[in-house]
Each structure stands twice: as structure tokens, then as C-alpha cells.
Write an enzyme that holds these catalytic residues in place. Structure first.
Site, PDB file in Angstrom:
ATOM      1  N   GLY A  22      21.978  48.484 115.957  1.00  0.00           N
ATOM      2  CA  GLY A  22      21.423  49.009 114.959  1.00  0.00           C
ATOM      3  C   GLY A  22      22.047  48.558 113.576  1.00  0.00           C
ATOM      4  N   THR A  23      21.514  48.757 112.431  1.00  0.00           N
ATOM      5  CA  THR A  23      22.485  48.545 111.246  1.00  0.00           C
ATOM      6  C   THR A  23      23.910  49.089 111.216  1.00  0.00           C
ATOM      7  OG1 THR A  23      20.398  48.567 110.031  1.00  0.00           O
ATOM      8  CG2 THR A  23      22.251  48.590 108.435  1.00  0.00           C
ATOM      9  N   LYS A  69      29.494  54.628 121.427  1.00  0.00           N
ATOM     10  CA  LYS A  69      28.906  54.264 120.039  1.00  0.00           C
ATOM     11  C   LYS A  69      29.871  53.588 119.201  1.00  0.00           C
ATOM     12  CE  LYS A  69      25.821  55.991 116.286  1.00  0.00           C
ATOM     13  NZ  LYS A  69      25.090  57.207 115.931  1.00  0.00           N
ATOM     14  N   ASP A  83      15.943  61.193 110.764  1.00  0.00           N
ATOM     15  CA  ASP A  83      15.548  60.108 111.525  1.00  0.00           C
ATOM     16  C   ASP A  83      14.902  60.429 112.765  1.00  0.00           C
ATOM     17  OD1 ASP A  83      14.862  57.527 111.644  1.00  0.00           O
ATOM     18  OD2 ASP A  83      17.059  56.702 112.463  1.00  0.00           O
TER      19      ASP A  83
END
Length: 482
Positions: free
Chosen positions: A55-56, A78, A165
Site C-alpha cells: 500500500g501507500t 509489515k 479505514d
């Protein structure tokens, strides 16, 4: 938005089988080698198998480690982008350590750091991809899914955490085991009384615009593409004098050029009350509206799941925005259509919400949080049961008066079939289902309670929107133990 702590594959076994059949792409091998290089301590503990999310703000890898008892376990690693603010990273970790590990919320196992590189180690959960199973879930499955999502939200909201989110890819689901996990607190913020100390720091930090935390401004003129400003039968624009026109309008409605001395920078002209944009009273959203002056307000999250108060840039946003997102998920589950809302711009996203919830209701709700909306066409509030049953294929399209926006979204294969035969209808996503199959899955016996809960989750007014704690006491869940 950030990558989820797990990937698209349903289990690490499938990853291993995939590796035996074909080689990992070269660029993935390069990325894994780079991660070993910047964090050498990882190689002493983990065997990184594959990249499973990107992702970003982060990249997620699947890794295997041998435990002290000799067993082998899978983990999600992560890797946060090196430019992430230290307070943001620490706040995410604090959310995971304080609120995680229970009540369907992901916990943290360990964290590695070397210089500006940080890797958060979390348990890996086998799960199915939502888009692949949304059409195959029974109503009973849906009820359990939303119940456990609400449990996770109730838990984090008790700590004063606003996830910001909520979406299916951030709520992992194992259908066989009925296991659920809420992940990814990279965009989380705190309520004024949050128990997460570092989120209190972010309350002040996030007031200043930072490109590393924000998203690409899709309302700017540079991102607007010709032909994307048309909205069938709808117009939305803010009723605030935020648009900077190219000309000033005089009292006689003549265009007056603005002259500026050579040694002085031009000042943005003020807007006359008589001036309207190019799209007012037309069926489109024009470039002037899309390039309006930006207001500073949190708007993190994923398009399609943002609450009305986020879309209109209301500065005071609370845990109610997570509840709206949960309502959008339930709308997808009940209708079988995913994603349900899909828009490239916040104004267009608001028009889609108005198509479902009604224009008058949306305007009235906006007033409660200090926003004024103008709509050139009155849109009625839809019956949620009729909407969902039609999209799922339980009702004939010819027997409903759904707006053209939904008629146009039907699958082309469905339109070619006999319109009078409801057994041949195709759901908006997933595999085709006959009426008999839908009945077997319990979709012909969905109680009114389900749509009542949906209505309360999609309350346009955040002040009256149902909370997670209250939602768990809803009659829909009377036969379920908390």
C-alpha cells in the site's frame, strides 16, 4: 490507505504450494533481499516467503519462524515506509499493544527497528478474500460477520480509537472457522478522551497537512480528467463561497478583467453572491466545483466507505465514521454487490449516498454538522429492503422503480436474459444464483430487523448514528451470545 497485515492468499499452505509450482517474481525477490539488507536481524528469525500486500504506507510479507518448542508458525511482517512519522508509527504500535489481541482485534508479536526502518510482526491469519465470497455467504454468515465486526468496533471505541479505514480488506474473515480479525491501525486517530496516549499527540499533529499521512487530493484540477465530471441526473456543490472564479462579476453582470500591478502578486478575487458555477442547475459536476478551495479536515479512509461528514470535510469527526463504514459493508453483504459505492471524487460519492438515502435527508443532516448542500434535483429515499432484494436477484427489475444509476449497473449478461424470469437473475458480484439457491441460503427470510440495523448504521447524522455498543444489543442479534 495502508496494506492489510495479511495478503490475498487464503493460507500459507497455498503460498508454499504456489512457490513449488512457479518461481516468485524477480521484483519480489529483490524486495525481500532489500528487507533482509536493511534489517539483518530478520534473517536470524524469519524465512520470508512472499510479498502479500502493498500500500501507500507499508509493504507486508509472509514469513515463517521456528518456535522454541520446535513448531513452525506463520507471521505477517509489515514494513513501514521510511518516511512515516515516528509518532504515527508509535501510535499504531500502541493501538495494537493496548487494544489488540482480543475481541477480534489484531495484536502485535514483536517490532524490529534499525535506523528509519521499522517492521511490525503480527500473527498471520488464514482468510478468504471478501470479493470472492460475498456472493456465496448465507444470511446466517452475514449476521455473524457483522456481529463480530461490531464487537471489534465496540472494543476499540472503548479505548477512544477511531480506526478511520473500516472496510472488508481490513476485517479478515475465515469462513470455515468463523474467525475474524480487525487489522491496520495506520490511519487511526483518537477521540478527545482517548486512552491511547500517542493518539493524543496525533490530534495536534494531524491538523497540519502532511503528504506522508494524507491521500492524493482527487479534488484538485490536476487530477481531474475530462469526461469524469458527469453525474447522471445529479448535481452537488457546496453552498459556500469557496470557488475562485476567473472573472469578477459586476452589478450589471458584465465580465470585468482583473488588473494587477507588475510588482504585486495577484490576489484571488472575491466571489459575488450573484456568481454561480458552470454546473449549477445542470446534470453534472463542473471543473470549478471540483477545483474548489480545499478545507483542512481529516479525510482519511477508502473511497466508497467514507461517511458524509468526512466527504463534506466536517472538522469534528468521531467514532461514528467507523459505524458508517460498517453500514456500507452490511449494505454490500445484504445486496451481494461489492463494492457498493465507487466514485473518484468526494462530491460524486456524496451524490451516490443521496441516491440511496434521499436528497432532503442528506441536506438536513448536513446542517447538523455545519454544512450546506445544494442539489438541483430532489431524490427520494429508497426502501433498503427493495434495493437489496432487487440487486441480489430476489425481485424483478421490472417490478421496482430503482433509479437509472442502479439499472445501468446491472451485469450485461443479466440484461440479455429473459427479464420476466427472476430465476435467471445474476447478482451484482459473485457467481450466478437461482431463486432456489438464494432461498436455501436464507435470503428469502431476511427479517426486518436486518434492514432496521442497516438504516441505523447509515444514519446521515453522526450525532444520532447507532454506536457499536448499542448495535450489539439490536434485536437482530437476540439469539447470539456476546
Amino acid at each position: 490507505m495502508e496494506a492489510a497485515p495479511t495478503g490475498q492468499r487464503s493460507s500459507h499452505q497455498s503460498v508454499e504450494k504456489g512457490r513449488s509450482r512457479h518461481k516468485i517474481p524477480r521484483h519480489v525477490e529483490t524486495d525481500i533481499a532489500y528487507l533482509y539488507e536493511v534489517l539483518p536481524q530478520l534473517s536470524r528469525i524469519f524465512r520470508i516467503i512472499d510479498k502479500i500486500g502493498e500500500g501507500t504506507f507499508s509493504t507486508v510479507y509472509l514469513a515463517e519462524a521456528q518456535m522454541t518448542d520446535g513448531s513452525r508458525r506463520m507471521f505477517a511482517l509489515k514494513h513501514l515506509i521510511p518516511t512515516s512519522h515516528p509518532v504515527r508509527i508509535a501510535a499504531e504500535l500502541q493501538c495494537l499493544t493496548v487494544a489488540g489481541g482480543t475481541e477480534n482485534v489484531m495484536g502485535v508479536t514483536y517490532c524490529f527497528r534499525k535506523e528509519h526502518h521499522v517492521v511490525i510482526v503480527m500473527p498471520y491469519m488464514e482468510h478468504q478474500t471478501f470479493v470472492d465470497i460475498v456472493g456465496s455467504l448465507s444470511f446466517e454468515d452475514v449476521k455473524h460477520y457483522i456481529f463480530h465486526l461490531l464487537k471489534a468496533l465496540r472494543h476499540i471505541h472503548k479505548f477512544g480509537i477511531i480506526h478511520r479505514d473500516i472496510k472488508p480488506t481490513n476485517f479478515l474473515f475465515n469462513q470455515q472457522r468463523r474467525e475474524y480479525t480487525l487489522v491496520d491501525f495506520g490511519l487511526a486517530q483518537g477521540t478527545p478522551d482517548t486512552q491511547i496516549e500517542l493518539l493524543k499527540e496525533l490530534l495536534g499533529l494531524d491538523k497540519a497537512p502532511r503528504s506522508v499521512f494524507g491521500e492524493k487530493n482527487i479534488n484538485g484540477t490536476n487530477s481531474h480528467k475530462p469526461g469524469t465530471d458527469k453525474v447522471e441526473g445529479l448535481l452537488l456543490k457546496t453552498k459556500r463561497e469557496e470557488v475562485i472564479p476567473r472573472k469578477i462579476v459586476s452589478s450589471k453582470h458584465r465580465s470585468v478583467p482583473v488588473r494587477t500591478p507588475l510588482n504585486q502578486k495577484p490576489k484571488p478575487p472575491t466571489v459575488s453572491p450573484m456568481l454561480t458555477c458552470n454546473c449549477f442547475m445542470t446534470d453534472r459536476v463542473c471543473n470549478v466545483c471540483l477545483s474548489r478551495k480545499q478545507q483542512v479536515a481529516p479525510r482519511a479512509g477508502t473511497p466508497g466507505f467514507r461517511a458524509p461528514e468526512v466527504l463534506t470535510k466536517c472538522p469534528n469527526q468521531g467514532t461514528a465514521i467507523d459505524m458508517w463504514s460498517a453500514g456500507v459493508i452490511l449494505l454490500s453483504l445484504l445486496s451481494g454487490r461489492y463494492p457498493f459505492f465507487k466514485a473518484s471524487d468526494d462530491l460524486i460519492a456524496l451524490t451516490q449516498i443521496m441516491t440511496i438515502r434521499g436528497s432532503r435527508e442528506t441536506k438536513e443532516a448536513a446542517k447538523t454538522f455545519g454544512k450546506s448542500i445544494v442539489c438541483s434535483r430532489e431524490l427520494p429515499r429508497l426502501d433498503l429492503r427493495i434495493l437489496c432484494e432487487t440487486l441480489r436477484g430476489l425481485r424483478s427489475w421490472d417490478d421496482t422503480s430503482l433509479p437509472a444509476e442502479f439499472q445501468a449497473s446491472r451485469n450485461p449478461a443479466e440484461v440479455k436474459q429473459d427479464a420476466g424470469s427472476p430465476t435467471k437473475k445474476r447478482m451484482s458480484s459473485g457467481s450466478p444464483r437461482s431463486i432456489a439457491e438464494l432461498q436455501e441460503m436464507g435470503w428469502d427470510k431476511v427479517p426486518d430487523n436486518a434492514y432496521d440495523l442497516l438504516d441505523k448504521l447509515l444514519d446521515l447524522n453522526p450525532a444520532t448514528r447507532i454506536t457499536a455498543s448499542t448495535a450489539l444489543q439490536h434485536p437482530l442479534f437476540k439469539d447470539m451470545t456476546d
